[in-house]
Design an enzyme around this catalytic site. Structure first.
Site, PDB file in Angstrom:
ATOM      1  N   HIS A  28       0.814  -1.220   0.000  1.00 22.78           N
ATOM      2  CA  HIS A  28       0.000   0.000   0.000  1.00 22.78           C
ATOM      3  C   HIS A  28       0.848   1.271   0.000  1.00 22.78           C
ATOM      4  CE1 HIS A  28       0.371  -0.055   4.509  1.00 22.78           C
ATOM      5  NE2 HIS A  28       0.577   1.213   4.246  1.00 22.78           N
ATOM      6  N   ASP A  30      -0.570  -7.518   1.523  1.00 26.66           N
ATOM      7  CA  ASP A  30       0.039  -6.181   1.541  1.00 26.66           C
ATOM      8  C   ASP A  30       1.562  -6.303   1.639  1.00 26.66           C
ATOM      9  OD1 ASP A  30       0.414  -3.486   1.663  1.00 26.66           O
ATOM     10  OD2 ASP A  30      -0.544  -3.195   3.620  1.00 26.66           O
ATOM     11  N   GLY A  52       3.276   6.410   8.957  1.00 23.56           N
ATOM     12  CA  GLY A  52       4.698   6.492   8.604  1.00 23.56           C
ATOM     13  C   GLY A  52       5.505   5.256   8.950  1.00 23.56           C
ATOM     14  N   SER A  63       4.382   2.168   8.242  1.00 24.69           N
ATOM     15  CA  SER A  63       4.025   1.140   7.263  1.00 24.69           C
ATOM     16  C   SER A  63       5.248   0.590   6.566  1.00 24.69           C
ATOM     17  CB  SER A  63       3.104   1.725   6.192  1.00 24.69           C
ATOM     18  OG  SER A  63       1.821   1.908   6.696  1.00 24.69           O
ATOM     19  N   GLY A  64       5.226  -0.692   6.320  1.00 19.43           N
ATOM     20  CA  GLY A  64       6.310  -1.317   5.564  1.00 19.43           C
ATOM     21  C   GLY A  64       7.448  -1.801   6.435  1.00 19.43           C
TER      22      GLY A  64
END
Ligand SMILES: *[C@@H]1O[C@H](CO)[C@@H](O)[C@H](O)[C@H]1NC(C)=O
Ligand SMILES: *[C@@H]1O[C@H](CO)[C@@H](O)[C@H](O)[C@H]1NC(C)=O
Length: 252
Positions: A66, A113, A202, A204-205
């Site tokens: 995403h 995701d 912030g 994410s990932g």
């Protein structure tokens, strides 16, 4: 999802909405010992932190699907601790190929995701840049397992991101309890963790790390309540999508 203005966020990620928000920042965290997580990557757009990520091979950074909406051009920054420190000896590498999981859909479900960023150059390992192990077979992560997350995201819904890498412990929670708290059936590609800290815009990932293995990827969390969420944070479960990761690894 990123340390960027909400306006920019809205422009880049128009499909985000309903009850979930893209996570971007560590809540209840403390500053990580500089370079104690040498696999951590700041995924940046025009020099600004956008998402977290982590190095899984000399040529691949793992992050959340995403984070990318086929628009921004990412640069991965390795070996960073303080993003505001211009003298830090970081390694910046351009992305050659964006490998989004083929079953990921841009439809707010956040299933599958996961994205692999194929780097333009092979990264040289050092004291500040190194790989993290990922699980190679589908294994359940036991509830109550003590894990941790790290990121440069916001430290609260209305707070700013952190220039220094923050980290916090978090605990895996039972899937049935997580489904109950989210009032929906999360997919087998998802694993939940909750308290004492969590992720925010912030983060994410970034990786969910248990016993020095990256078992999950920060995916989504409770909308607008990073500080005191009612719903647990949800992570992409890496082991379930390992066959796809392996197929990508073969070609890089
Ligand atoms: C954040 O700010 C918005 C708008 O000012 C406000 O409605 C909301 O309650 C605040 N959230 C928190 C957790 O402080
Ligand atoms: C942060 O700590 C406070 C106080 O213990 C707690 O109420 C809150 O739920 C925690 N936040 C997260 C995201 O776990």
């Amino acid at each position: 999802m990123a340390l960027i203005s909400l306006l920019l966020l809205a422009a880049l990620l128009p499909y985000l909405g309903h009850s979930a928000s893209v996570n971007v920042g560590i809540v209840n965290g403390t500053q990580a010992k500089p370079h104690s997580r040498p696999y951590m990557v700041s995924v940046q757009v025009n020099g600004i932190h956008f998402c977290g990520g982590f190095l899984v091979s000399e040529r691949l950074v793992m992050t959340a699907a995403h984070c990318w909406n086929k628009k921004p051009t990412f640069t991965v920054v390795l070996g960073a601790h303080d993003l505001s420190d211009k003298n830090e000896a970081t390694v910046r590498v351009a992305v050659e190929k964006y490998q989004v999981h083929p079953q990921y859909r841009h439809d707010n479900t956040y299933d599958y995701d996961i994205m692999l960023l194929q780097l333009k150059e092979t990264v040289k390992k050092s004291k500040t840049v190194d790989l993290i192990t990922i699980p190679k077979k589908d294994e359940d992560i036991p509830p109550n397992a003590a894990c941790s997350i790290a990121g440069w995201g916001k430290t609260g819904t209305n707070k700013s991101g952190s220039n220094q890498l923050l980290e916090t412990p978090t605990k895996i929670i039972d899937k049935r309890r997580c489904n109950h708290l989210w009032d929906m059936s999360l997919t087998p590609r998802m694993v939940c963790a909750f308290h004492p800290g969590g992720s925010c815009w912030g983060d994410s990932g970034g990786p969910l790390v248990c016993n020095n293995v990256a078992v999950g990827i920060v995916s989504f969390g409770d909308e607008n309540t990073c500080e005191n969420p009612i719903k647990p944070d949800v992570y992409t479960k890496i082991s379930v999508v390992y066959p796809w990761i392996k197929s990508v690894l073969k070609y890089v």
